[in-house]
Write a protein that holds these residues in place. Structure first.
Motif, PDB file in Angstrom:
ATOM      1  N   TYR A 144       0.833  -1.197   0.000  1.00 12.12           N
ATOM      2  CA  TYR A 144       0.000   0.000   0.000  1.00 12.12           C
ATOM      3  C   TYR A 144       0.875   1.258   0.000  1.00 12.12           C
ATOM      4  O   TYR A 144       0.592   2.227  -0.701  1.00 12.12           O
ATOM      5  CB  TYR A 144      -0.910  -0.011   1.228  1.00 12.12           C
ATOM      6  CG  TYR A 144      -1.801   1.211   1.303  1.00 12.12           C
ATOM      7  CD1 TYR A 144      -2.925   1.323   0.478  1.00 12.12           C
ATOM      8  CD2 TYR A 144      -1.517   2.256   2.175  1.00 12.12           C
ATOM      9  CE1 TYR A 144      -3.722   2.439   0.536  1.00 12.12           C
ATOM     10  CE2 TYR A 144      -2.315   3.374   2.232  1.00 12.12           C
ATOM     11  CZ  TYR A 144      -3.429   3.462   1.411  1.00 12.12           C
ATOM     12  OH  TYR A 144      -4.222   4.569   1.457  1.00 12.12           O
ATOM     13  N   GLN A 145       1.960   1.211   0.770  1.00 12.79           N
ATOM     14  CA  GLN A 145       2.865   2.378   0.814  1.00 12.79           C
ATOM     15  C   GLN A 145       3.447   2.685  -0.556  1.00 12.79           C
ATOM     16  O   GLN A 145       3.612   3.834  -0.936  1.00 12.79           O
ATOM     17  CB  GLN A 145       4.009   2.134   1.801  1.00 12.79           C
ATOM     18  CG  GLN A 145       3.569   2.234   3.257  1.00 12.79           C
ATOM     19  CD  GLN A 145       4.466   1.438   4.163  1.00 12.79           C
ATOM     20  OE1 GLN A 145       5.574   1.101   3.788  1.00 12.79           O
ATOM     21  NE2 GLN A 145       3.981   1.139   5.348  1.00 12.79           N
ATOM     22  N   PHE A 146       3.773   1.621  -1.266  1.00 10.01           N
ATOM     23  CA  PHE A 146       4.319   1.829  -2.611  1.00 10.01           C
ATOM     24  C   PHE A 146       3.347   2.653  -3.445  1.00 10.01           C
ATOM     25  O   PHE A 146       3.736   3.585  -4.137  1.00 10.01           O
ATOM     26  CB  PHE A 146       4.551   0.486  -3.310  1.00 10.01           C
ATOM     27  CG  PHE A 146       5.698  -0.302  -2.736  1.00 10.01           C
ATOM     28  CD1 PHE A 146       6.601   0.274  -1.861  1.00 10.01           C
ATOM     29  CD2 PHE A 146       5.875  -1.640  -3.092  1.00 10.01           C
ATOM     30  CE1 PHE A 146       7.662  -0.461  -1.349  1.00 10.01           C
ATOM     31  CE2 PHE A 146       6.930  -2.370  -2.581  1.00 10.01           C
ATOM     32  CZ  PHE A 146       7.819  -1.789  -1.711  1.00 10.01           C
ATOM     33  N   ALA A 148       0.696   4.406  -2.295  1.00  7.89           N
ATOM     34  CA  ALA A 148       0.319   5.679  -1.683  1.00  7.89           C
ATOM     35  C   ALA A 148       1.379   6.737  -1.912  1.00  7.89           C
ATOM     36  O   ALA A 148       1.091   7.924  -1.979  1.00  7.89           O
ATOM     37  CB  ALA A 148       0.063   5.486  -0.199  1.00  7.89           C
TER      38      ALA A 148
ATOM     39  N   PHE C  58      11.236   3.741   4.078  1.00  6.16           N
ATOM     40  CA  PHE C  58       9.975   4.412   3.803  1.00  6.16           C
ATOM     41  C   PHE C  58      10.215   5.865   3.428  1.00  6.16           C
ATOM     42  O   PHE C  58       9.686   6.368   2.423  1.00  6.16           O
ATOM     43  CB  PHE C  58       9.088   4.289   5.043  1.00  6.16           C
ATOM     44  CG  PHE C  58       7.821   5.065   4.982  1.00  6.16           C
ATOM     45  CD1 PHE C  58       6.853   4.796   4.014  1.00  6.16           C
ATOM     46  CD2 PHE C  58       7.570   6.074   5.901  1.00  6.16           C
ATOM     47  CE1 PHE C  58       5.680   5.501   3.976  1.00  6.16           C
ATOM     48  CE2 PHE C  58       6.389   6.784   5.862  1.00  6.16           C
ATOM     49  CZ  PHE C  58       5.434   6.505   4.898  1.00  6.16           C
ATOM     50  N   LEU C  61      11.781   6.149   0.162  1.00  3.51           N
ATOM     51  CA  LEU C  61      10.777   5.901  -0.856  1.00  3.51           C
ATOM     52  C   LEU C  61      10.048   7.193  -1.187  1.00  3.51           C
ATOM     53  O   LEU C  61       9.816   7.529  -2.357  1.00  3.51           O
ATOM     54  CB  LEU C  61       9.784   4.875  -0.307  1.00  3.51           C
ATOM     55  CG  LEU C  61       8.920   4.131  -1.302  1.00  3.51           C
ATOM     56  CD1 LEU C  61       9.791   3.309  -2.235  1.00  3.51           C
ATOM     57  CD2 LEU C  61       7.948   3.225  -0.558  1.00  3.51           C
ATOM     58  N   PHE C  84      12.729   1.024  -6.786  1.00  2.17           N
ATOM     59  CA  PHE C  84      12.575  -0.315  -7.343  1.00  2.17           C
ATOM     60  C   PHE C  84      13.556  -0.617  -8.458  1.00  2.17           C
ATOM     61  O   PHE C  84      13.294  -1.394  -9.344  1.00  2.17           O
ATOM     62  CB  PHE C  84      11.141  -0.537  -7.838  1.00  2.17           C
ATOM     63  CG  PHE C  84      10.126  -0.106  -6.831  1.00  2.17           C
ATOM     64  CD1 PHE C  84      10.159  -0.627  -5.534  1.00  2.17           C
ATOM     65  CD2 PHE C  84       9.161   0.838  -7.134  1.00  2.17           C
ATOM     66  CE1 PHE C  84       9.229  -0.220  -4.598  1.00  2.17           C
ATOM     67  CE2 PHE C  84       8.236   1.242  -6.191  1.00  2.17           C
ATOM     68  CZ  PHE C  84       8.280   0.709  -4.918  1.00  2.17           C
ATOM     69  N   MET C 163      12.319  -2.165   1.142  1.00  2.95           N
ATOM     70  CA  MET C 163      11.394  -1.061   0.987  1.00  2.95           C
ATOM     71  C   MET C 163      11.594  -0.358  -0.339  1.00  2.95           C
ATOM     72  O   MET C 163      10.633  -0.143  -1.071  1.00  2.95           O
ATOM     73  CB  MET C 163      11.628  -0.078   2.129  1.00  2.95           C
ATOM     74  CG  MET C 163      10.479   0.828   2.374  1.00  2.95           C
ATOM     75  SD  MET C 163       9.041  -0.116   2.930  1.00  2.95           S
ATOM     76  CE  MET C 163       7.970   1.191   3.425  1.00  2.95           C
TER      77      MET C 163
ATOM     78  N   VAL E 183       3.940   2.915  10.688  1.00  8.82           N
ATOM     79  CA  VAL E 183       4.111   2.953   9.243  1.00  8.82           C
ATOM     80  C   VAL E 183       3.296   1.855   8.600  1.00  8.82           C
ATOM     81  O   VAL E 183       2.584   2.066   7.621  1.00  8.82           O
ATOM     82  CB  VAL E 183       5.600   2.808   8.863  1.00  8.82           C
ATOM     83  CG1 VAL E 183       5.738   2.606   7.358  1.00  8.82           C
ATOM     84  CG2 VAL E 183       6.390   4.028   9.289  1.00  8.82           C
ATOM     85  N   LEU E 186      -0.380   2.360   8.495  1.00 12.49           N
ATOM     86  CA  LEU E 186      -0.712   3.519   7.682  1.00 12.49           C
ATOM     87  C   LEU E 186      -0.991   4.781   8.486  1.00 12.49           C
ATOM     88  O   LEU E 186      -1.560   5.728   7.978  1.00 12.49           O
ATOM     89  CB  LEU E 186      -1.928   3.208   6.794  1.00 12.49           C
ATOM     90  CG  LEU E 186      -1.850   1.874   6.055  1.00 12.49           C
ATOM     91  CD1 LEU E 186      -3.060   1.693   5.164  1.00 12.49           C
ATOM     92  CD2 LEU E 186      -0.573   1.789   5.255  1.00 12.49           C
ATOM     93  N   TRP E 188       0.579   7.459   9.247  1.00 13.25           N
ATOM     94  CA  TRP E 188       1.838   8.101   8.908  1.00 13.25           C
ATOM     95  C   TRP E 188       2.133   9.348   9.712  1.00 13.25           C
ATOM     96  O   TRP E 188       3.288   9.673   9.971  1.00 13.25           O
ATOM     97  CB  TRP E 188       1.881   8.382   7.414  1.00 13.25           C
ATOM     98  CG  TRP E 188       1.949   7.114   6.632  1.00 13.25           C
ATOM     99  CD1 TRP E 188       2.150   5.868   7.147  1.00 13.25           C
ATOM    100  CD2 TRP E 188       1.805   6.940   5.239  1.00 13.25           C
ATOM    101  NE1 TRP E 188       2.150   4.929   6.165  1.00 13.25           N
ATOM    102  CE2 TRP E 188       1.942   5.562   4.972  1.00 13.25           C
ATOM    103  CE3 TRP E 188       1.575   7.819   4.177  1.00 13.25           C
ATOM    104  CZ2 TRP E 188       1.854   5.040   3.688  1.00 13.25           C
ATOM    105  CZ3 TRP E 188       1.503   7.298   2.902  1.00 13.25           C
ATOM    106  CH2 TRP E 188       1.639   5.905   2.655  1.00 13.25           C
TER     107      TRP E 188
END
Ligand SMILES: Nc1ncnc2c1ncn2[C@@H]1O[C@H](COP(=O)(O)OP(=O)(O)OP(=O)(O)O)[C@@H](O)[C@H]1O
Ligand SMILES: Nc1ncnc2c1ncn2[C@@H]1O[C@H](COP(=O)(O)OP(=O)(O)OP(=O)(O)O)[C@@H](O)[C@H]1O
Ligand SMILES: [Mg+2]
Ligand SMILES: [Mg+2]
Lengths: 221, 358, 222, 358, 222
Positions: A144-146, A148, C58, C61, C84, C163, E183, E186, E188
């Motif tokens: 989901y983070q990817f 979002a 994170f 990212l 990625f 991640m 995290v 979610l 955040w």
């Protein structure tokens, strides 16, 4: 003490609040991936109750003798295809095939039930699947983070993650495309003599609990 | 103006300020002399560019190395620096230490690794690592390294203090020749008066960061009011030319202004110019020349000045021949007993003769 | 599996090399300068350690992603987003392992002191020359430690990698992720195998590096 | 047997083996003398227990410090060690450096921080960190630190080589007295002959790891075949008693075996015993005593032995009075001219007199 | 949340202290001895870095768990299993951060050389005395680096902690896990808050330690 699969944590917290209000028993939630929790339980983790993200591992624990009760199916997860950017397209299949998705994220099919389901969907759609690059998140949260953070164009995630977030594009994947994501709960030996644990275990099947669980995007029986 | 080093630095130290403004000759050896902690090392560091003095002016001949406004960094100054503490590179063996500066010199110098290591007696050490060397050996390698870097000025901070007498005796004459051969100035810090008198052309006396006296060695030695004459081994220098070699007795005869001086050994071909140091303590004065004594060197002299060096002793400055002067130190009692006074004509009996550099 | 092994080695080696290139000048600067500014930078260098790797990942990212100006800039520079991709992995590893390279190097540089630099300057070695011919050879210890720690840490790192790498076989699926997967999916025999292999391999690599270094070094106490 | 140091070490070095087996007196100063790299530092390190020689025997008086079978670790040996290179603890200021050993000494010594630092001229440095000291200052602190550790034996590796003349001149007499006051032996490495003759009681000459000669200074100086007599500043020692002080001229008269010797300054009360060094180079021999010269000290002597020290010079051993002997160095030509031979009675004219320790 | 903060600080501090106690003698031994054996041990010390933290945690779990003899032994010593307790966390963190303490210390110890030890011996300081009065003061740099790296690394570590600690609030749920949880679930905003807090706090702690050390140190080059 309840061990909860990461994807269910938020729902579990809501459940425990409701439970505590009702019974005055307090609940401690430890979350982790189901795989990790399984390993920990096998090595003596002091959990009373496990809310797993699948049925396999609760079953395994049962056959291996870490519990006396059969696993309880407390929720069934729903897979959605989610994209941060709203789209005119209604149908996810179309979206996947029209080339707007260059990077698609799914959870690790090996360790995450939602990943497995997503993989099944993709396999069924092979005919239409085209040019995207497949990114694997370690678990459903990462996946989901990817999406979002905009690093992928779309991702197969849990419905639970998107119900609270009305933005973007959501396509509920038809149940026919994947085998059901059944989440099992078990009362562990450690918790057998713990009245609170027993109470919570029973509470899971109550209507009150079911409505909470549904609110978080799961199907209950 | 051009053949001079103008050295001017002002920089605060812990207890006092180093404040030097001198012009020294751009040839020959300038000895920096002074008590421990007076700022000698700091001055050398300033010259090398290792210590940045704020108020500075440094000219080497016509090159400006430092001015209040401009500063040539250390590595662009062509100095050869022998540090007070042995400072070899621990990761390089002796050969590589020796060649470190050699390789980096823009022009190759006139010295070769072989020559230098032979002279310094370190040929057998070339493959060793520095931690396997004795104190004196390290210091010799450090000297060699500085020499091989083809410097325009050599800065040496007590380079020989860790060396034994005979090694010193070998190295000193070599250093003496060196500045002639390479015609570079040497600034040399030492506490050893023997090194001063055998090497110095010019002397700078430092005291608490200030220059207390300076001048050519020959003059400084004869200046009865200057500190050097008060030292217990004061002396004087005279020029000499080899005039005869007595092969049978292995003695060399020099003609000096106003007489001859005989020295053991075969010093050089006839006509060779040398400089001779006469130790003031070892000169006795007599009204008549002794002829039944083993004193070989007896020179006619005239008293120019008598200065009381201490309550017991006097320094006597003597005229020798036309243009030379020498120094004798006698007891006050002898002075009175012989009733010596300025203008007297005497014989100087010399025991303490030593040859020094030209 | 071979894929993953090669990828891991490539990542660890590349990360170590890049860290040497970045870390050496940075550590040197930290070792030689004074003042609050340098202390601040020195502290910042240890910061990647504070956050859990996944969390760091994170934020990376987000930083490298399409929402951030930096991400967009890099994206246009590299002709595509860095997340990625192997390049993204390298960036993450470099940031995460930076302290392991910089700290030992800095300590070693500081322990050299002024004297060798002064000596080199009087022998006409420019600062750069001095650095290569004197400082680096005298810092073998720190270089070795820094390289080993960075290399090994990259081998074992997986939070960040997972991640920002996205577990793409052949591109970003490194051994640490593979072994993690095996553990999570309860294929423990496989996990034991890889873990044993990684340990054995690293052990041999590090030990032989150490021995090589010892042998080639004849420097003792000064 | 008991009041002796038995020092026996055998250990391989890079190019040769250090192989020493000597017994030296347990009082007084033993000077280790020899060319650079001959093993002096290594020998001191062996004694201190810093270098572990396999084949060793070390007895300090009655204590056994080392035997092939037993080994007293360095920190249990009560040595005071002054290293050749200044080795202060960089993290401690001067006071703390000085007191490092003091605090750890089992019994407090007789010396105080104040006394030592005053004498060494480092009182104004007490609060400084070592990196703010000059070379000589560091070395003085190192000497003080060793003294303050209340040692049973003092090992000093060229402690004074970095010091200037006048600091040396202050410290040497102090070190001389020290071993009397503390009655501890001192093993002292030096290259400076001036330090040898003013401090040494006993001399050990080292060459390539082997002892080439050893003995009490007085005997060694007179042994014409031993290396010391060949040095350019050979000399001899005679005992002397203050017999008179001439206040007017500030001269002290000593009675020595066979005559009197006059020395500038007020040396001590009448009856004080001193030792006088007569430099061989500065003694001339004459058949008749000169009486119109400034030479103050003239002593009747008899030739005992003539040895050719070089092709140009001879060493002449002379009988002075009943029991004393002195050394003179003259040219071979003078010997022939005066037709000197053993048994001749002559007058020794002495210019080079210096007082040394008792 | 306060729970987690306190727990984290307690864990990091305790780990650092234990690491100092273990690491100092170990590093000293590594710095002073020679030979294959010591090189082997030195290499082993870096091994905890090779494995991904979760995997390391997995093996620790097995080793300390009730199935292993060691686990049983410790279990009887400590009056209960170590896994999923704070003590277990400490053990895991100590093992995982060991290289960060030992490596810098060892380098610093090596850079001191023999001379100060010899001088101390001639001044009657026993080896132990010398170690405390000479070696440690001369190793401030390494001690500081080692402590900072261990401390910070423990703050940020979560793989091992999660595995053998089991995320039990008040006992083994440290900040790094909390932020990871946020995290993952979610939340955040919460995650940003903690991450910022951790960074800010560590930054201030490290910077002030560095400044303190600089100030109290008047030692320069020797
Ligand atoms: N660590 C070492 N290992 C092997 N050989 C050494 C070592 N240190 C010195 N040597 C060699 O041993 C010999 C004796 O060294 P030592 O330091 O004892 O000499 P030294 O008499 O003190 O000389 P110096 O007057 O120059 O200080 C020298 O030839 C030297 O090269
Ligand atoms: N780094 C430094 N900072 C401040 N003061 C210093 C420093 N180094 C030395 N000093 C002080 O400056 C003065 C001059 O030191 P310098 O080293 O130039 O003396 P020196 O004449 O070379 O003495 P020595 O003959 O003992 O080597 C001394 O009083 C010393 O204490
Ligand atoms: Mg100096
Ligand atoms: Mg020596």
């Amino acid at each position: 003490r309840i061990a909860v699969a990461s994807n269910f944590t938020t729902a579990a917290q809501a459940l425990s609040t409701a439970f505590t209000q009702k019974t005055k028993h307090s609940v401690q939630i430890s979350s982790g991936s189901t795989g990790k929790l399984y390993i920990q339980i096998r090595h003596g983790a002091p959990f009373d109750l496990l809310l797993a993200a699948d049925m396999d591992r609760p079953h395994k624990l049962y056959t291996e003798g870490y519990t006396n009760t059969e696993p309880l199916l407390y929720a069934t997860g729903q897979l959605v295809l989610w994209s941060r950017t709203p789209s005119d397209v209604i149908d996810g299949i179309e979206m996947l095939s029209n080339g707007t998705v260059k990077r698609l994220a799914i959870a690790n099919a090996k360790t995450a039930p939602y990943g497995k389901a997503a993989q099944e969907v993709l396999n069924k759609l092979t005919a239409t699947h085209s040019s995207w690059k497949l990114i694997r998140g370690d678990n459903i949260a990462q996946t989901y983070q990817f999406a979002a953070s905009g690093n992928v164009d779309a991702a197969f995630v849990a419905r639970a993650q998107t119900v609270l977030n009305k933005q973007g594009f959501t396509w509920l994947v038809p149940q026919s495309l994947y085998s059901p994501i059944q989440q099992g709960a078990i009362l562990l030996k450690h918790g057998i003599n713990n009245p609170a644990a027993n109470a919570f275990y029973r509470f899971l099947s109550s209507d009150e609990a079911k409505s909470v669980i549904q609110r978080y995007g799961y199907i209950t029986r | 103006m051009s053949k001079q080093l103008h050295i001017c630095f002002k920089t605060p130290l812990e207890h006092f300020t180093l404040d030097v403004d001198i012009k020294i000759p751009a040839t020959g050896v300038t000895v920096l002399f002074g008590p421990s902690g007076c700022g000698k090392t700091t001055l050398l560091r300033c010259i090398a560019g290792l210590h940045k003095a704020e108020n500075a002016q440094l000219r080497i001949n016509d090159d400006i190395w430092q001015e209040p406004a401009s500063y040539l960094p250390a590595y662009m100054r062509k100095v050869g620096y022998v540090f007070q503490e042995p400072s070899l590179f621990p990761h390089l063996n002796v050969t590589k230490n020796l060649l470190f500066g050699h390789k980096r010199a823009q022009q190759q110098g006139q010295l070769s690794l072989n020559e230098v290591s032979q002279l310094l007696g370190i040929s057998h050490l070339l493959q060793r690592m520095p931690n396997k060397l004795s104190g004196g050996e390290k210091q010799r390698v450090a000297i060699g390294r500085a020499l091989l870097s083809n410097p325009e000025i050599l800065l040496m901070d007590e380079p020989l203090s860790a060396l034994d007498y005979s090694t010193k005796a070998e190295i000193i004459p070599y250093l003496e020749q060196l500045h002639e051969r390479l015609s570079i100035p040497i600034v040399y810090v030492t506490h050893a008066l023997s090194e001063v008198k055998s090497m110095a052309d010019y002397i700078v006396l430092l005291e608490k960061g200030k220059v207390s006296a300076q001048g050519p060695l020959k003059e400084m030695l004869l200046d009865l009011t200057a500190p050097l004459a008060r030292f217990s081994n004061a002396g004087s220098l005279i020029d000499a030319i080899v005039s005869h070699y007595d092969k049978h007795y292995d003695l060399t005869e020099f003609s000096v202004d106003g007489g001859t001086v005989t020295v053991p050994g075969n010093i050089g071909a006839i006509g060779t110019r040398k400089r001779i140091h006469l130790s003031a303590n070892h000169i006795s004065l007599a009204r008549t020349p002794a002829n039944d004594s083993t004193i070989v060197n007896i020179l006619p002299v005239t008293i120019l000045e008598i200065d009381q060096a201490s309550s017991a002793q006097c320094n006597v400055r003597l005229q020798l021949g036309q243009d030379s002067q020498i120094l004798a130190r006698i007891t006050r009692r002898s002075k009175d007993q012989l009733a010596l006074s300025v203008g007297d004509q005497l014989y100087a009996q010399v025991k303490g003769v030593s040859l020094v550099k030209l | 599996m071979l894929d993953a092994i090669l990828l891991t080695l490539k990542l660890a080696t590349l990360t170590t090399i890049i860290l040497l290139i970045i870390g050496i000048p940075l550590a040197w600067w930290l070792a030689r300068s004074r003042g609050l500014f340098k202390d601040t930078i020195a502290t910042l260098v240890s910061m990647p350690l504070v956050l859990p790797p996944t969390v760091l990942g994170f934020y990376l990212l987000i930083t490298l992603g399409p929402d951030s100006p930096l991400g967009n800039l890099l994206s246009s520079l590299f002709g595509g987003p860095l997340t990625f991709t192997f390049s993204g992995l390298v960036i993450g590893s470099v940031i995460f392992s930076l302290p392991f390279m910089v700290q030992p190097l800095r300590n070693t540089f500081e322990s050299i002191g002024n004297r060798p630099l002064e000596v080199a300057a009087t022998l006409r070695a420019s600062p750069l020359d001095t650095f290569f011919s004197v400082v680096l050879p005298l810092s073998r210890n720190g270089l070795l430690t820094g390289s080993i720690m960075s290399f090994v840490h990259t081998l074992g790192e997986f939070g960040v990698v997972l991640m920002i790498g996205g577990n793409i076989p052949g591109e970003t699926k490194v051994l640490s992720i593979a072994i993690y997967d095996f553990v999570e999916s309860l294929e423990w025999a496989q996990a034991h195998l890889i873990a044993g292999g990684m340990l054995g391999f690293s052990f041999i690599v590090i030990l032989s590096m150490t021995l090589l270094e010892r042998n080639s070094r004849k420097v003792g106490d000064v």
